[in-house]
Write an enzyme that holds these catalytic residues in place. Structure first.
Site, PDB file in Angstrom:
ATOM      1  N   SER A 128       0.785  -1.226   0.000  1.00 13.93           N
ATOM      2  CA  SER A 128       0.000   0.000   0.000  1.00 13.93           C
ATOM      3  C   SER A 128       0.823   1.286   0.000  1.00 13.93           C
ATOM      4  O   SER A 128       0.606   2.184   0.816  1.00 13.93           O
ATOM      5  CB  SER A 128      -0.957  -0.016   1.190  1.00 13.93           C
ATOM      6  OG  SER A 128      -2.163   0.472   0.742  1.00 13.93           O
ATOM      7  N   ASP A 173      -6.425   0.212   3.905  1.00 14.35           N
ATOM      8  CA  ASP A 173      -5.064   0.674   3.645  1.00 14.35           C
ATOM      9  C   ASP A 173      -4.798   2.036   4.263  1.00 14.35           C
ATOM     10  O   ASP A 173      -3.808   2.243   4.961  1.00 14.35           O
ATOM     11  CB  ASP A 173      -4.803   0.764   2.130  1.00 14.35           C
ATOM     12  CG  ASP A 173      -4.923  -0.593   1.461  1.00 14.35           C
ATOM     13  OD1 ASP A 173      -5.057  -1.594   2.187  1.00 14.35           O
ATOM     14  OD2 ASP A 173      -4.898  -0.626   0.220  1.00 14.35           O
TER      15      ASP A 173
END
Ligand code: ADP
Ligand code: MG
Length: 389
Positions: A128, A173
Protein backbone atom coordinates in the site's frame (compact mmCIF):
# COMPACT_ATOMS: atom_id res chain seq x y z
CA UNK A 1 17.45 2.61 7.22
CA UNK A 2 14.72 5.21 7.60
CA UNK A 3 17.20 7.72 9.05
CA UNK A 4 19.12 7.66 5.77
CA UNK A 5 15.91 8.13 3.77
CA UNK A 6 14.95 11.11 5.94
CA UNK A 7 18.41 12.66 5.59
CA UNK A 8 18.48 12.14 1.83
CA UNK A 9 15.00 13.62 1.40
CA UNK A 10 15.92 16.64 3.52
CA UNK A 11 19.17 17.16 1.59
CA UNK A 12 17.34 16.91 -1.71
CA UNK A 13 14.77 19.46 -0.58
CA UNK A 14 17.48 21.91 0.52
CA UNK A 15 19.36 21.51 -2.75
CA UNK A 16 16.27 21.98 -4.92
CA UNK A 17 14.45 24.72 -3.02
CA UNK A 18 17.33 26.50 -1.32
CA UNK A 19 16.01 26.25 2.25
CA UNK A 20 15.19 23.67 4.92
CA UNK A 21 11.80 21.98 5.10
CA UNK A 22 9.48 23.22 7.85
CA UNK A 23 7.66 19.89 8.21
CA UNK A 24 8.89 16.38 7.63
CA UNK A 25 6.23 13.66 7.49
CA UNK A 26 6.72 9.90 7.65
CA UNK A 27 3.92 7.81 6.19
CA UNK A 28 4.06 4.00 6.35
CA UNK A 29 2.95 1.10 4.23
CA UNK A 30 0.91 -1.65 5.85
CA UNK A 31 0.51 -5.38 6.22
CA UNK A 32 -2.62 -7.36 7.02
CA UNK A 33 -2.06 -10.13 9.55
CA UNK A 34 -5.32 -11.94 8.85
CA UNK A 35 -8.80 -11.15 7.50
CA UNK A 36 -8.38 -11.37 3.74
CA UNK A 37 -11.14 -10.79 1.17
CA UNK A 38 -13.66 -10.12 3.92
CA UNK A 39 -13.56 -6.33 4.00
CA UNK A 40 -16.36 -6.45 1.42
CA UNK A 41 -18.04 -9.39 3.17
CA UNK A 42 -18.91 -7.51 6.33
CA UNK A 43 -15.92 -8.90 8.17
CA UNK A 44 -13.01 -7.58 10.17
CA UNK A 45 -9.44 -6.97 9.07
CA UNK A 46 -6.30 -7.00 11.19
CA UNK A 47 -3.76 -4.67 9.58
CA UNK A 48 -0.76 -2.83 10.98
CA UNK A 49 1.52 -0.03 9.81
CA UNK A 50 5.10 -1.07 9.08
CA UNK A 51 8.59 0.42 9.20
CA UNK A 52 8.70 1.00 5.45
CA UNK A 53 7.80 4.59 4.73
CA UNK A 54 7.48 7.47 2.36
CA UNK A 55 9.30 10.51 3.73
CA UNK A 56 7.92 13.94 2.71
CA UNK A 57 9.64 17.29 3.22
CA UNK A 58 7.40 20.38 3.02
CA UNK A 59 7.55 24.16 3.27
CA UNK A 60 5.08 26.88 2.32
CA UNK A 61 6.33 29.11 -0.51
CA UNK A 62 3.98 32.13 -0.25
CA UNK A 63 2.50 31.65 -3.71
CA UNK A 64 -0.43 29.77 -5.24
CA UNK A 65 1.84 27.13 -6.68
CA UNK A 66 2.69 23.68 -5.35
CA UNK A 67 5.99 22.33 -6.63
CA UNK A 68 6.23 18.62 -5.92
CA UNK A 69 9.24 16.42 -6.56
CA UNK A 70 9.04 12.61 -6.70
CA UNK A 71 12.70 11.97 -5.90
CA UNK A 72 12.62 8.25 -6.71
CA UNK A 73 11.21 8.87 -10.19
CA UNK A 74 13.26 12.01 -10.81
CA UNK A 75 10.07 13.78 -11.87
CA UNK A 76 8.34 16.88 -10.64
CA UNK A 77 5.07 18.71 -11.15
CA UNK A 78 3.87 22.25 -10.71
CA UNK A 79 0.22 22.73 -9.69
CA UNK A 80 -1.81 25.91 -9.28
CA UNK A 81 -3.64 25.12 -6.02
CA UNK A 82 -6.44 27.59 -6.79
CA UNK A 83 -7.49 25.69 -9.91
CA UNK A 84 -9.80 22.66 -10.21
CA UNK A 85 -7.90 19.35 -10.38
CA UNK A 86 -8.25 17.06 -13.38
CA UNK A 87 -6.74 13.59 -13.92
CA UNK A 88 -3.30 13.58 -15.49
CA UNK A 89 -1.60 11.01 -17.70
CA UNK A 90 1.26 10.92 -15.20
CA UNK A 91 -0.19 8.36 -12.83
CA UNK A 92 1.71 9.12 -9.62
CA UNK A 93 0.58 12.74 -9.69
CA UNK A 94 -3.08 11.69 -9.58
CA UNK A 95 -2.85 10.37 -6.01
CA UNK A 96 -1.74 13.86 -4.97
CA UNK A 97 -4.18 15.67 -7.24
CA UNK A 98 -6.89 13.47 -5.72
CA UNK A 99 -5.95 14.78 -2.27
CA UNK A 100 -6.06 18.40 -3.48
CA UNK A 101 -9.42 17.66 -5.11
CA UNK A 102 -10.80 16.35 -1.80
CA UNK A 103 -9.54 19.40 0.07
CA UNK A 104 -11.28 21.72 -2.36
CA UNK A 105 -14.46 19.65 -2.25
CA UNK A 106 -14.59 20.09 1.52
CA UNK A 107 -13.93 23.81 1.29
CA UNK A 108 -10.39 23.91 2.71
CA UNK A 109 -8.26 26.72 1.36
CA UNK A 110 -4.53 26.29 1.05
CA UNK A 111 -1.65 28.23 -0.46
CA UNK A 112 1.39 27.18 -2.41
CA UNK A 113 4.16 24.98 -1.03
CA UNK A 114 7.28 23.07 -1.96
CA UNK A 115 7.41 19.31 -1.42
CA UNK A 116 9.91 16.53 -2.07
CA UNK A 117 9.31 12.89 -1.21
CA UNK A 118 11.11 9.57 -1.37
CA UNK A 119 10.16 6.05 -0.34
CA UNK A 120 11.42 2.63 0.66
CA UNK A 121 8.00 0.94 0.32
CA UNK A 122 8.09 -1.37 -2.69
CA UNK A 123 5.35 -0.21 -5.07
CA UNK A 124 2.67 -2.51 -6.39
CA UNK A 125 3.61 -5.37 -4.04
CA UNK A 126 0.56 -5.02 -1.83
CA UNK A 127 2.17 -2.95 0.93
CA UNK A 128 0.00 0.00 0.00
CA UNK A 129 2.49 2.59 -1.10
CA UNK A 130 -0.47 4.42 -2.65
CA UNK A 131 -2.20 4.90 0.73
CA UNK A 132 1.09 6.07 2.25
CA UNK A 133 1.39 8.58 -0.59
CA UNK A 134 -2.12 10.02 -0.23
CA UNK A 135 -2.20 10.08 3.54
CA UNK A 136 1.33 11.43 4.06
CA UNK A 137 0.73 14.21 1.53
CA UNK A 138 -2.56 15.20 3.15
CA UNK A 139 -1.07 14.96 6.65
CA UNK A 140 1.69 17.40 5.66
CA UNK A 141 -0.71 19.91 4.09
CA UNK A 142 -2.91 19.67 7.18
CA UNK A 143 0.11 20.50 9.37
CA UNK A 144 1.42 23.34 7.19
CA UNK A 145 -1.89 25.13 6.86
CA UNK A 146 -3.36 24.19 10.26
CA UNK A 147 -6.51 22.78 8.68
CA UNK A 148 -7.48 20.81 11.79
CA UNK A 149 -8.40 17.61 9.92
CA UNK A 150 -8.46 14.68 12.36
CA UNK A 151 -6.70 11.37 11.72
CA UNK A 152 -9.77 9.39 10.73
CA UNK A 153 -10.80 12.06 8.24
CA UNK A 154 -7.27 12.01 6.81
CA UNK A 155 -7.75 8.28 6.17
CA UNK A 156 -11.23 8.76 4.70
CA UNK A 157 -10.10 11.62 2.45
CA UNK A 158 -7.10 9.52 1.38
CA UNK A 159 -9.48 6.72 0.41
CA UNK A 160 -11.64 9.18 -1.57
CA UNK A 161 -8.50 10.45 -3.33
CA UNK A 162 -7.77 6.88 -4.44
CA UNK A 163 -11.36 6.48 -5.66
CA UNK A 164 -10.84 9.68 -7.64
CA UNK A 165 -7.81 8.06 -9.28
CA UNK A 166 -10.13 5.20 -10.29
CA UNK A 167 -9.37 2.50 -7.74
CA UNK A 168 -12.39 1.48 -5.74
CA UNK A 169 -10.51 0.47 -2.58
CA UNK A 170 -11.90 -0.18 0.89
CA UNK A 171 -10.74 1.78 3.92
CA UNK A 172 -8.18 -0.68 5.34
CA UNK A 173 -5.06 0.67 3.64
CA UNK A 174 -5.50 4.33 4.50
CA UNK A 175 -6.86 3.60 7.96
CA UNK A 176 -3.92 1.44 8.97
CA UNK A 177 -1.33 3.75 7.40
CA UNK A 178 -2.68 6.67 9.46
CA UNK A 179 -3.81 4.97 12.68
CA UNK A 180 -1.12 2.32 13.14
CA UNK A 181 0.82 2.01 16.40
CA UNK A 182 4.14 0.33 17.14
CA UNK A 183 3.69 -3.34 18.10
CA UNK A 184 -0.09 -3.15 17.77
CA UNK A 185 -2.48 -4.43 15.16
CA UNK A 186 -5.74 -2.70 14.42
CA UNK A 187 -8.91 -4.75 14.32
CA UNK A 188 -11.20 -2.79 12.04
CA UNK A 189 -14.88 -3.55 11.71
CA UNK A 190 -15.46 -2.90 8.02
CA UNK A 191 -19.19 -2.34 8.62
CA UNK A 192 -18.96 0.42 11.22
CA UNK A 193 -15.29 1.51 11.11
CA UNK A 194 -15.08 0.75 14.85
CA UNK A 195 -11.57 -0.28 15.71
CA UNK A 196 -9.57 -1.71 18.58
CA UNK A 197 -5.84 -2.17 19.07
CA UNK A 198 -4.36 -5.54 19.99
CA UNK A 199 -0.90 -6.28 21.23
CA UNK A 200 1.31 -7.64 18.47
CA UNK A 201 4.69 -8.13 19.99
CA UNK A 202 5.91 -11.25 18.29
CA UNK A 203 8.87 -11.60 20.72
CA UNK A 204 10.46 -14.81 19.41
CA UNK A 205 9.32 -14.40 15.82
CA UNK A 206 10.09 -12.12 12.89
CA UNK A 207 7.68 -11.01 10.20
CA UNK A 208 9.00 -11.62 6.72
CA UNK A 209 7.29 -10.92 3.41
CA UNK A 210 8.26 -13.15 0.51
CA UNK A 211 7.39 -11.40 -2.71
CA UNK A 212 6.54 -13.93 -5.43
CA UNK A 213 7.43 -11.27 -7.98
CA UNK A 214 4.48 -12.30 -10.14
CA UNK A 215 1.18 -10.62 -10.87
CA UNK A 216 -1.34 -12.71 -12.75
CA UNK A 217 -3.86 -10.86 -14.85
CA UNK A 218 -6.80 -12.82 -13.39
CA UNK A 219 -6.86 -10.48 -10.44
CA UNK A 220 -9.50 -7.93 -11.52
CA UNK A 221 -11.97 -10.28 -13.20
CA UNK A 222 -11.80 -12.86 -10.42
CA UNK A 223 -12.08 -10.18 -7.74
CA UNK A 224 -15.35 -9.05 -9.28
CA UNK A 225 -16.52 -12.67 -9.62
CA UNK A 226 -15.88 -13.32 -5.93
CA UNK A 227 -17.97 -10.33 -4.99
CA UNK A 228 -20.84 -11.61 -7.15
CA UNK A 229 -20.53 -15.17 -5.79
CA UNK A 230 -20.50 -13.98 -2.19
CA UNK A 231 -23.56 -11.80 -2.78
CA UNK A 232 -25.34 -14.80 -4.23
CA UNK A 233 -24.37 -16.95 -1.25
CA UNK A 234 -25.62 -14.34 1.17
CA UNK A 235 -28.91 -13.88 -0.63
CA UNK A 236 -29.56 -17.66 -0.49
CA UNK A 237 -28.82 -17.58 3.24
CA UNK A 238 -31.22 -14.65 3.68
CA UNK A 239 -33.98 -16.35 1.71
CA UNK A 240 -33.83 -19.32 4.05
CA UNK A 241 -32.97 -17.52 7.28
CA UNK A 242 -34.40 -13.99 6.98
CA UNK A 243 -33.03 -13.06 10.41
CA UNK A 244 -29.46 -13.38 9.09
CA UNK A 245 -28.13 -10.28 7.37
CA UNK A 246 -24.47 -11.00 7.10
CA UNK A 247 -21.84 -13.75 6.93
CA UNK A 248 -20.91 -12.50 10.36
CA UNK A 249 -24.13 -13.88 11.84
CA UNK A 250 -23.78 -17.20 10.07
CA UNK A 251 -21.99 -20.36 11.21
CA UNK A 252 -20.58 -23.32 9.31
CA UNK A 253 -23.44 -25.69 10.29
CA UNK A 254 -26.07 -23.32 9.02
CA UNK A 255 -24.18 -22.86 5.78
CA UNK A 256 -23.73 -26.61 5.33
CA UNK A 257 -27.49 -27.07 5.70
CA UNK A 258 -27.90 -24.90 2.59
CA UNK A 259 -25.21 -26.59 0.52
CA UNK A 260 -27.69 -28.29 -1.83
CA UNK A 261 -29.27 -24.93 -2.66
CA UNK A 262 -26.00 -23.39 -3.83
CA UNK A 263 -23.59 -24.08 -6.64
CA UNK A 264 -20.37 -25.62 -5.42
CA UNK A 265 -18.45 -22.39 -6.08
CA UNK A 266 -20.95 -20.19 -4.24
CA UNK A 267 -20.91 -22.60 -1.29
CA UNK A 268 -17.12 -22.64 -1.04
CA UNK A 269 -16.77 -18.85 -1.36
CA UNK A 270 -19.36 -18.41 1.40
CA UNK A 271 -17.69 -21.05 3.55
CA UNK A 272 -14.39 -19.20 3.30
CA UNK A 273 -16.00 -15.88 4.27
CA UNK A 274 -17.76 -17.38 7.30
CA UNK A 275 -14.62 -19.14 8.50
CA UNK A 276 -12.30 -16.19 7.89
CA UNK A 277 -14.50 -13.81 9.90
CA UNK A 278 -14.26 -16.25 12.83
CA UNK A 279 -10.50 -16.62 12.38
CA UNK A 280 -9.95 -12.88 12.80
CA UNK A 281 -11.73 -13.00 16.15
CA UNK A 282 -9.67 -16.04 17.19
CA UNK A 283 -6.50 -14.28 16.05
CA UNK A 284 -7.25 -11.32 18.33
CA UNK A 285 -7.74 -13.64 21.31
CA UNK A 286 -4.46 -15.38 20.48
CA UNK A 287 -2.62 -12.04 20.23
CA UNK A 288 -4.13 -10.81 23.50
CA UNK A 289 -2.82 -13.99 25.14
CA UNK A 290 0.59 -13.67 23.51
CA UNK A 291 -0.07 -17.01 21.81
CA UNK A 292 1.80 -16.46 18.55
CA UNK A 293 1.82 -20.17 17.67
CA UNK A 294 -1.98 -20.18 17.45
CA UNK A 295 -1.86 -17.05 15.31
CA UNK A 296 0.53 -18.89 12.99
CA UNK A 297 -1.84 -21.86 12.68
CA UNK A 298 -4.70 -19.52 11.80
CA UNK A 299 -2.57 -17.93 9.07
CA UNK A 300 -1.93 -21.35 7.52
CA UNK A 301 -5.67 -22.07 7.69
CA UNK A 302 -6.42 -18.77 5.96
CA UNK A 303 -4.08 -19.67 3.15
CA UNK A 304 -5.69 -23.08 2.75
CA UNK A 305 -9.10 -21.38 2.52
CA UNK A 306 -7.91 -18.74 0.06
CA UNK A 307 -6.28 -21.39 -2.10
CA UNK A 308 -8.87 -24.21 -2.05
CA UNK A 309 -12.24 -22.60 -1.29
CA UNK A 310 -11.87 -18.98 -2.38
CA UNK A 311 -9.47 -19.87 -5.21
CA UNK A 312 -7.48 -16.65 -5.35
CA UNK A 313 -4.00 -18.14 -4.96
CA UNK A 314 -1.59 -19.24 -7.66
CA UNK A 315 1.15 -21.86 -8.05
CA UNK A 316 3.90 -19.47 -6.89
CA UNK A 317 2.13 -18.44 -3.67
CA UNK A 318 1.05 -22.01 -2.89
CA UNK A 319 4.64 -23.14 -3.36
CA UNK A 320 5.94 -20.51 -0.92
CA UNK A 321 3.37 -21.48 1.70
CA UNK A 322 4.10 -25.20 1.16
CA UNK A 323 7.79 -24.49 1.76
CA UNK A 324 6.85 -22.66 4.96
CA UNK A 325 4.67 -25.53 6.21
CA UNK A 326 7.49 -28.05 6.29
CA UNK A 327 9.91 -25.74 8.10
CA UNK A 328 9.89 -26.25 11.85
CA UNK A 329 10.99 -22.68 12.41
CA UNK A 330 8.15 -21.18 10.39
CA UNK A 331 4.93 -21.09 12.40
CA UNK A 332 2.58 -19.36 9.97
CA UNK A 333 2.36 -18.17 6.39
CA UNK A 334 -0.32 -17.10 3.96
CA UNK A 335 -0.80 -15.05 0.86
CA UNK A 336 -1.43 -11.42 1.73
CA UNK A 337 -3.66 -9.11 -0.28
CA UNK A 338 -5.93 -9.85 -3.18
CA UNK A 339 -4.02 -12.90 -4.43
CA UNK A 340 -2.90 -14.14 -7.87
CA UNK A 341 0.57 -12.86 -7.00
CA UNK A 342 2.19 -10.44 -4.58
CA UNK A 343 3.59 -11.46 -1.21
CA UNK A 344 3.17 -14.08 1.44
CA UNK A 345 3.33 -12.92 5.06
CA UNK A 346 5.32 -15.33 7.18
CA UNK A 347 6.25 -15.70 10.86
CA UNK A 348 9.78 -17.06 11.27
CA UNK A 349 11.53 -18.00 14.49
CA UNK A 350 14.21 -15.43 15.38
CA UNK A 351 17.69 -16.66 14.57
CA UNK A 352 16.50 -18.75 11.60
CA UNK A 353 15.66 -15.87 9.28
CA UNK A 354 18.79 -16.01 7.14
CA UNK A 355 18.75 -19.77 6.70
CA UNK A 356 15.07 -19.71 5.69
CA UNK A 357 15.54 -16.78 3.33
CA UNK A 358 18.49 -18.47 1.60
CA UNK A 359 16.67 -21.77 1.24
CA UNK A 360 13.43 -20.25 -0.09
CA UNK A 361 15.30 -18.04 -2.55
CA UNK A 362 17.11 -21.00 -4.04
CA UNK A 363 14.13 -23.35 -4.16
CA UNK A 364 11.85 -20.67 -5.62
CA UNK A 365 14.36 -19.85 -8.36
CA UNK A 366 14.80 -23.57 -9.14
CA UNK A 367 11.06 -24.10 -9.34
CA UNK A 368 9.94 -21.04 -11.28
CA UNK A 369 13.10 -19.34 -12.56
CA UNK A 370 11.99 -16.18 -10.76
CA UNK A 371 13.93 -14.13 -8.23
CA UNK A 372 12.25 -14.10 -4.83
CA UNK A 373 12.19 -10.63 -3.26
CA UNK A 374 12.22 -10.45 0.51
CA UNK A 375 11.18 -7.69 2.93
CA UNK A 376 11.72 -7.71 6.69
CA UNK A 377 8.98 -5.73 8.40
CA UNK A 378 8.31 -4.48 11.89
CA UNK A 379 5.01 -3.13 13.14
CA UNK A 380 5.40 0.60 13.57
CA UNK A 381 3.62 3.91 14.06
CA UNK A 382 1.17 5.45 11.61
CA UNK A 383 1.66 8.70 9.69
CA UNK A 384 3.45 11.23 11.87
CA UNK A 385 5.59 14.34 11.96
CA UNK A 386 9.28 13.58 12.20
CA UNK A 387 11.00 15.32 15.04
CA UNK A 388 14.74 15.24 15.04
CA UNK A 389 16.19 13.96 18.33
P1 ADP B 1 0.55 -0.51 -3.76
O1 ADP B 1 -0.33 0.51 -3.11
O2 ADP B 1 0.18 -1.91 -3.39
O3 ADP B 1 2.00 -0.26 -3.55
P2 ADP B 1 -0.64 0.63 -6.09
O4 ADP B 1 -0.66 0.22 -7.51
O5 ADP B 1 -1.94 0.81 -5.38
O6 ADP B 1 0.29 -0.41 -5.33
O7 ADP B 1 0.13 2.02 -5.95
C1 ADP B 1 1.40 2.19 -6.53
C2 ADP B 1 1.44 3.55 -7.23
O8 ADP B 1 1.57 4.61 -6.26
C3 ADP B 1 2.64 3.70 -8.11
O9 ADP B 1 2.39 3.17 -9.40
C4 ADP B 1 2.83 5.21 -8.16
O10 ADP B 1 1.93 5.81 -9.06
C5 ADP B 1 2.43 5.62 -6.75
N1 ADP B 1 3.64 5.65 -5.90
C6 ADP B 1 3.92 4.86 -4.84
N2 ADP B 1 5.13 5.16 -4.31
C7 ADP B 1 5.64 6.16 -5.06
C8 ADP B 1 6.87 6.91 -5.04
N3 ADP B 1 7.82 6.67 -4.14
N4 ADP B 1 7.05 7.86 -5.96
C9 ADP B 1 6.09 8.11 -6.88
N5 ADP B 1 4.93 7.44 -6.96
C10 ADP B 1 4.69 6.48 -6.07
MG1 MG C 1 -2.43 0.67 -3.38
Amino acid sequence: MNEILIQDTTDFFKEKFGNSPSKTVLSPGRINIIGEHIDYNDGYVLPAAIDKIICFAFKKNNSNTAIIQAIDLNESIVIDVTKEEILSEVVWTNYLRGVLFQLKLKGYEIGGFNCAFSSNIPTGSGLSSSAALECGFLFGINEMFNLGINSIDIALMGQKAEHWVGINCGIMDQFSSVMGLENKVLKIDCRTLDYTYHEANFVDYSLILFDSNVKHSLFTSEYNNRRIECNEGLSIIKENYPEINSFRDCDVNLLTSLKSKMTDNVYRRSLYAVKEIKRVIQACVALDNGDIETLGKLMFETHEGLSKDYEVSCAELDYLVDLAKVEEDVIGSRLMGGGFGGCTITLVKKGSENAIKGKFTKLYADQFGIELKIYDVKISNGTSLYKKN
